[in-house]
Design a protein around this motif. Sequence first.
Motif: not given
Length: 183
Positions: A63, A74, A96, A99-100, A104, A106, A108-110
């Motif tokens: 991140v 985050v 994940l 992060a969401e 962020l 999905k 971006q997080a993945k």
Amino acid sequence: MASLPRKLELFYDVLSPYSWLGFEVLCRYQHIWNIDLHLCPSLIGGIMKNSGSLTAMRFLTAVKQENPEMLERVSRELWMRVWSRDEDITEPQSILAAAEKAGLSKEQAKSLLEKCSTDKVKSSLRETTEAACNYGAFGLPITVVHVDNKSHMLFGSDRMELLAHLLGEQWQGPVPSPVKGKL
């Protein structure tokens, strides 16, 4: 003329509730004390040799590399999961979800989670952890303040009065006046 912000580094791991306390206080004070706050995700396990936060800290390192403007949110969400809601932060789906929730997408997080296994992220986290050790860390959090061409390392989240003294600032408690009622 306003003085330039003083550099302050916060080495932390979301597995440490004391890191969370220091993190929240320093985020609140960064503009009040005119400090340039550098958030430094570090692996407490690399310092204390026993931790379950490796993936979470690699994720925060990713991140920081890819979306540094999201690092504060985050980090806070991971702390909320583990210390406020007693939720997991070690499994990919948990990271994940955090992060969401922090904002962020999905995608971006993945993407960031995939980067956790790259040499770039691994070496960056290792370097940050080594930097904390080089300052004399024996646990987390540590705060390193750079004033008058000197570095001062403070261990723990209960050293804010001493930090204020080093900065020549006033300590107003954990929730300073301009931010009371806001988290």
